[in-house]
Design a protein around this motif. Sequence first.
Motif, PDB file in Angstrom:
ATOM      1  N   GLY A  13      -1.228   1.010  -5.378  1.00  0.00           N
ATOM      2  CA  GLY A  13      -1.451  -0.476  -5.736  1.00  0.00           C
ATOM      3  C   GLY A  13      -0.934  -0.795  -3.926  1.00  0.00           C
ATOM      4  N   GLY A  14      -1.878  -0.567  -2.904  1.00  0.00           N
ATOM      5  CA  GLY A  14      -1.767   0.079  -1.841  1.00  0.00           C
ATOM      6  C   GLY A  14      -1.005   1.183  -1.062  1.00  0.00           C
ATOM      7  N   GLY A  52     -10.789   4.742   6.208  1.00  0.00           N
ATOM      8  CA  GLY A  52     -11.161   3.731   5.220  1.00  0.00           C
ATOM      9  C   GLY A  52     -12.474   4.159   4.529  1.00  0.00           C
ATOM     10  N   ASP A  53     -13.395   5.007   5.044  1.00  0.00           N
ATOM     11  CA  ASP A  53     -15.109   5.997   4.777  1.00  0.00           C
ATOM     12  C   ASP A  53     -14.922   7.067   3.060  1.00  0.00           C
ATOM     13  N   THR A  54     -13.612   7.454   2.647  1.00  0.00           N
ATOM     14  CA  THR A  54     -13.567   8.684   2.055  1.00  0.00           C
ATOM     15  C   THR A  54     -13.862   8.404   0.226  1.00  0.00           C
ATOM     16  N   GLY A  55     -13.216   7.312   0.506  1.00  0.00           N
ATOM     17  CA  GLY A  55     -13.865   6.440  -1.108  1.00  0.00           C
ATOM     18  C   GLY A  55     -12.490   6.682  -1.716  1.00  0.00           C
ATOM     19  N   HIS A  56     -10.976   6.995  -1.321  1.00  0.00           N
ATOM     20  CA  HIS A  56     -10.131   7.104  -1.738  1.00  0.00           C
ATOM     21  C   HIS A  56      -9.311   6.061  -2.036  1.00  0.00           C
ATOM     22  N   TYR A  57      -8.494   5.702  -3.092  1.00  0.00           N
ATOM     23  CA  TYR A  57      -7.331   5.537  -2.714  1.00  0.00           C
ATOM     24  C   TYR A  57      -5.727   5.930  -2.144  1.00  0.00           C
ATOM     25  N   GLU A  58      -4.905   5.087  -1.852  1.00  0.00           N
ATOM     26  CA  GLU A  58      -3.581   5.620  -1.918  1.00  0.00           C
ATOM     27  C   GLU A  58      -3.225   5.305  -3.069  1.00  0.00           C
ATOM     28  N   PRO A  84      -2.933  -8.265  -8.013  1.00  0.00           N
ATOM     29  CA  PRO A  84      -3.893  -7.629  -8.734  1.00  0.00           C
ATOM     30  C   PRO A  84      -5.482  -8.821  -8.557  1.00  0.00           C
ATOM     31  N   THR A  85      -4.908 -10.052  -7.864  1.00  0.00           N
ATOM     32  CA  THR A  85      -5.588 -10.449  -7.398  1.00  0.00           C
ATOM     33  C   THR A  85      -6.772 -10.181  -6.478  1.00  0.00           C
ATOM     34  N   ASP A  86      -6.601  -9.710  -5.522  1.00  0.00           N
ATOM     35  CA  ASP A  86      -6.741  -8.797  -3.861  1.00  0.00           C
ATOM     36  C   ASP A  86      -7.671  -7.836  -4.392  1.00  0.00           C
ATOM     37  N   ASP A  87      -8.908  -7.578  -3.864  1.00  0.00           N
ATOM     38  CA  ASP A  87     -10.158  -6.514  -3.182  1.00  0.00           C
ATOM     39  C   ASP A  87      -9.364  -5.590  -2.806  1.00  0.00           C
ATOM     40  N   GLU A  88      -9.670  -6.631  -1.501  1.00  0.00           N
ATOM     41  CA  GLU A  88      -9.392  -6.226  -0.411  1.00  0.00           C
ATOM     42  C   GLU A  88      -8.733  -5.219  -0.165  1.00  0.00           C
ATOM     43  N   GLY A  89      -7.786  -4.792  -0.418  1.00  0.00           N
ATOM     44  CA  GLY A  89      -6.586  -4.367   0.308  1.00  0.00           C
ATOM     45  C   GLY A  89      -5.082  -4.950  -0.545  1.00  0.00           C
ATOM     46  N   GLN A  90      -3.726  -4.680  -0.284  1.00  0.00           N
ATOM     47  CA  GLN A  90      -2.202  -5.189  -0.114  1.00  0.00           C
ATOM     48  C   GLN A  90      -1.865  -5.989   0.893  1.00  0.00           C
ATOM     49  N   PHE A  91      -1.588  -6.866   0.642  1.00  0.00           N
ATOM     50  CA  PHE A  91      -0.907  -7.486   1.248  1.00  0.00           C
ATOM     51  C   PHE A  91      -1.009  -7.273   3.585  1.00  0.00           C
ATOM     52  N   PHE A  92      -0.392  -6.391   3.585  1.00  0.00           N
ATOM     53  CA  PHE A  92      -1.592  -6.461   5.609  1.00  0.00           C
ATOM     54  C   PHE A  92      -1.684  -5.161   5.427  1.00  0.00           C
ATOM     55  N   ARG A  94      -5.412  -3.729   5.142  1.00  0.00           N
ATOM     56  CA  ARG A  94      -6.476  -3.690   4.048  1.00  0.00           C
ATOM     57  C   ARG A  94      -7.392  -2.471   4.034  1.00  0.00           C
ATOM     58  N   GLY A  95      -8.463  -2.582   3.713  1.00  0.00           N
ATOM     59  CA  GLY A  95      -9.129  -1.599   3.613  1.00  0.00           C
ATOM     60  C   GLY A  95      -9.303  -0.814   2.209  1.00  0.00           C
ATOM     61  N   SER A  96     -10.475  -0.802   2.321  1.00  0.00           N
ATOM     62  CA  SER A  96     -10.560   0.386   0.617  1.00  0.00           C
ATOM     63  C   SER A  96      -9.291   1.821  -0.338  1.00  0.00           C
ATOM     64  N   GLN A  97      -9.506   2.009   0.306  1.00  0.00           N
ATOM     65  CA  GLN A  97      -8.134   2.912   0.070  1.00  0.00           C
ATOM     66  C   GLN A  97      -6.044   2.744   0.103  1.00  0.00           C
ATOM     67  N   TYR A  98      -6.725   0.984   0.044  1.00  0.00           N
ATOM     68  CA  TYR A  98      -5.241   0.504  -0.250  1.00  0.00           C
ATOM     69  C   TYR A  98      -5.807  -0.958  -1.912  1.00  0.00           C
ATOM     70  N   ARG A  99      -7.137  -0.589  -2.345  1.00  0.00           N
ATOM     71  CA  ARG A  99      -7.251  -1.200  -3.890  1.00  0.00           C
ATOM     72  C   ARG A  99      -6.326  -0.969  -5.122  1.00  0.00           C
ATOM     73  N   THR A 100      -6.092  -1.861  -5.491  1.00  0.00           N
ATOM     74  CA  THR A 100      -5.511  -1.330  -6.761  1.00  0.00           C
ATOM     75  C   THR A 100      -6.335  -0.964  -8.108  1.00  0.00           C
ATOM     76  N   ALA A 101      -5.565   0.239  -8.947  1.00  0.00           N
ATOM     77  CA  ALA A 101      -6.351   0.621  -9.735  1.00  0.00           C
ATOM     78  C   ALA A 101      -4.953   1.730 -10.498  1.00  0.00           C
ATOM     79  N   VAL A 102      -5.503   1.593 -12.372  1.00  0.00           N
ATOM     80  CA  VAL A 102      -4.916   2.222 -13.033  1.00  0.00           C
ATOM     81  C   VAL A 102      -6.089   3.517 -13.018  1.00  0.00           C
ATOM     82  N   PHE A 103      -5.433   4.616 -12.512  1.00  0.00           N
ATOM     83  CA  PHE A 103      -6.423   5.484 -12.887  1.00  0.00           C
ATOM     84  C   PHE A 103      -5.737   6.057 -14.554  1.00  0.00           C
ATOM     85  N   TYR A 104      -6.639   6.083 -15.656  1.00  0.00           N
ATOM     86  CA  TYR A 104      -6.476   6.558 -17.120  1.00  0.00           C
ATOM     87  C   TYR A 104      -6.340   7.758 -16.798  1.00  0.00           C
TER      88      TYR A 104
END
Length: 181
Positions: A13-14, A52-58, A84-92, A94-104
């Motif tokens: 969640g960012g 931002g180049d490892t593919g990992h999310y925080e 949940p509408t922002d696919d480029e990060g969360q709030f301030f 920015r970057g792939s590591q701050y994208r949102t996801a639910v990992f089931y």
Amino acid sequence: MTNVKTELATFAGGCFWCMVKPFDEMPGIISVTSGYTGGDTVNPSYEDIKKGDTGHYEAVQIEFEPELFPYKRLLELYWPQIDPTDDEGQFFDRGSQYRTAVFYHNDEQRELAENSKKELAASGRFKKPIVTEIIPAVDFYPAEDYHQAFYKKNPEKYKQERVESGRDAHISEHWGAEYTK
């Protein structure tokens, strides 16, 4: 000693600093761990992730007792914490590591997450499409100790981060002030 059934839930969640407190210290929550997941680097460090180049999310990984705190309730807490509408990060952040996801972690979690995402999309709460991914859980790497329970260790910086990032304003606008933590 009783055998208590626990499960894991993993949410991106960012900034993970802001994702711990909403879940922490609730009845049935055993632990909330900040960390990294979803990428290719084995045992990454914060220095690796912030590039931002490892593919990992925080992300946060929550150990919980489903009898006391069902997974559906975790989802009900998760959605208000993010945009949940922002696919480029969360709030301030920015970057792939701050994208949102639910990992089931199992089929029941996948189904509940997909249904909750559909319900949110149908609610009309957001004008833009919901882009948060629902994806299988993979290896989770705990973040460094100084990131764990950050809101307790650095309460003023935590509050400042939430306000300055725009997270609290977004949550208040879309969900109500009771969801800001």
